[in-house]
Design an enzyme around this catalytic site. Structure first.
Site, mmCIF file in Angstrom:
data_model
loop_
_atom_site.group_PDB
_atom_site.id
_atom_site.type_symbol
_atom_site.label_atom_id
_atom_site.label_comp_id
_atom_site.label_asym_id
_atom_site.label_seq_id
_atom_site.Cartn_x
_atom_site.Cartn_y
_atom_site.Cartn_z
ATOM 1 N N ASP A 20 1.243 -0.887 -0.056
ATOM 2 C CA ASP A 20 -0.021 -0.386 -0.433
ATOM 3 C C ASP A 20 0.807 0.954 -0.123
ATOM 4 O O ASP A 20 2.336 1.111 0.497
ATOM 5 C CB ASP A 20 -0.782 -0.223 1.377
ATOM 6 C CG ASP A 20 -1.903 1.347 1.319
ATOM 7 O OD1 ASP A 20 -2.302 1.311 0.521
ATOM 8 O OD2 ASP A 20 -1.081 1.953 2.718
ATOM 9 N N ASP A 22 -0.192 5.258 1.252
ATOM 10 C CA ASP A 22 -1.122 6.039 1.604
ATOM 11 C C ASP A 22 -0.770 5.301 3.718
ATOM 12 O O ASP A 22 -1.253 4.951 3.500
ATOM 13 C CB ASP A 22 -1.835 6.818 1.559
ATOM 14 C CG ASP A 22 -2.010 7.704 0.627
ATOM 15 O OD1 ASP A 22 -1.057 8.038 -0.156
ATOM 16 O OD2 ASP A 22 -2.892 8.547 -0.027
ATOM 17 N N ASP A 227 -1.771 -0.453 5.429
ATOM 18 C CA ASP A 227 -2.043 -0.030 7.275
ATOM 19 C C ASP A 227 -4.029 0.133 7.387
ATOM 20 O O ASP A 227 -4.067 0.393 9.074
ATOM 21 C CB ASP A 227 -1.429 1.357 7.244
ATOM 22 C CG ASP A 227 -2.573 2.221 6.315
ATOM 23 O OD1 ASP A 227 -1.853 2.015 5.608
ATOM 24 O OD2 ASP A 227 -2.183 3.501 6.941
#
Length: 284
Positions: A20, A22, A227
């Site tokens: 991922d 961001d 996250d």
């Protein structure tokens, strides 16, 4: 990016990293990956692909991939489409997309179809939300902190619609059930609720794992890092899952029980620490 031998992978990599962006490889607030620079170089030297798997658009990823010097496959808009250099696996795997030398595999829905459905449902049920399609550039900048150019790139979506949900949690569950009747699903990201097709980041991992296996007759170990809730399918599908700690929300829950790491540090520092540990254990 043109098709040339530089992008042809000659041998099975020891690992494949799928990440991922961001809040994971990129700092949640500054969008910087500087804390991960040395580990990125180490991965590149070891011949380990870094597959970006993000809610970002193809347009957004162009400059970022140049900054990262990344020529590996990448996934856009929460698993909606996979882009692969045409000769990356040594053969044409899809008809070429509009970019020379890039092939595209679409797993999700077209944004035009998504907008038709959600705008009708909003009108019929009086849901309160604001989508990217409702916003002008300054509004997107205000919500994201992006520059004007970056905001325009984020708005150039092909397969999804990010929403600022302004209604109750009960209404959100009702909205989710209604869009499911049209083959659409809801994903909670770091800043937005995303409406996408019947796809997720995990399906893309499975798709790429099969491509590597079919091409090399062996299956590499997939390490996934994320996250947020929209990373869960990818993390569950990986051989090694790394939950990168966030200062903005709690770590997501996984079905996967074994080979799961949660970083101490947040963002790119946590990303770098986890991969350093994995590389030290795997490549020695």
């Amino acid at each position: 990016m043109s098709s040339n031998p530089h992008y042809t992978r000659a041998s099975l990599p020891p690992l494949v990293v799928m990440t991922d962006l961001d809040g994971t490889l990129l700092d949640h607030d500054t969008y910087s990956f500087s804390a991960a620079t040395s580990v990125l170089s180490r991965l590149k030297s070891a011949g380990i692909p870094i597959i970006l798997n993000t809610s970002k658009t193809d347009t957004e990823l162009k400059s970022l991939r140049e900054s990262l010097r990344n020529s590996d496959p990448y996934v856009v808009e929460n698993g909606s489409a996979i882009f692969v250099s045409a000769d990356y696996f040594g053969e044409e795997i899809e008809r070429p997309a509009q970019k020379t030398g890039i092939t595209k595999h679409i797993l999700g829905a077209l944004r035009s179809e998504i907008l038709t459905q959600i705008q009708k449902i909003r009108t019929d049920e009086n849901f309160l939300f604001t989508g990217f399609s409702d916003m002008e550039v300054p509004e997107v900048i205000a919500y994201t902190g992006l520059s004007e150019i970056a905001a325009l790139q984020a708005m150039a979506r092909d397969f999804s619609e990010p929403l600022i949900w302004q209604d109750s949690a009960h209404q959100l569950r009702k909205f989710e059930a209604l869009i499911a009747n049209h083959g659409l699903r809801l994903l909670q990201g770091g800043r937005f609720v995303h409406v996408i097709g019947a796809c997720d980041k995990g399906k893309c991992l499975h798709w790429l794992r099969k491509r590597f296996t079919d091409s090399y007759g062996a299956t590499p170990l997939f390490v996934a890092l994320g996250d947020s809730q929209n990373d869960v399918a990818m993390l569950n599908a990986a051989d090694i899952a790394v939950i990168v700690r966030s200062s903005h929300h709690e770590p997501p829950d996984l079905e996967k029980q074994s080979s799961v790491m949660i970083t101490e540090e947040t963002g790119p520092q946590g990303w770098a620490d986890a991969l350093t540990q994995i590389l030290d254990e795997t490549l020695t």
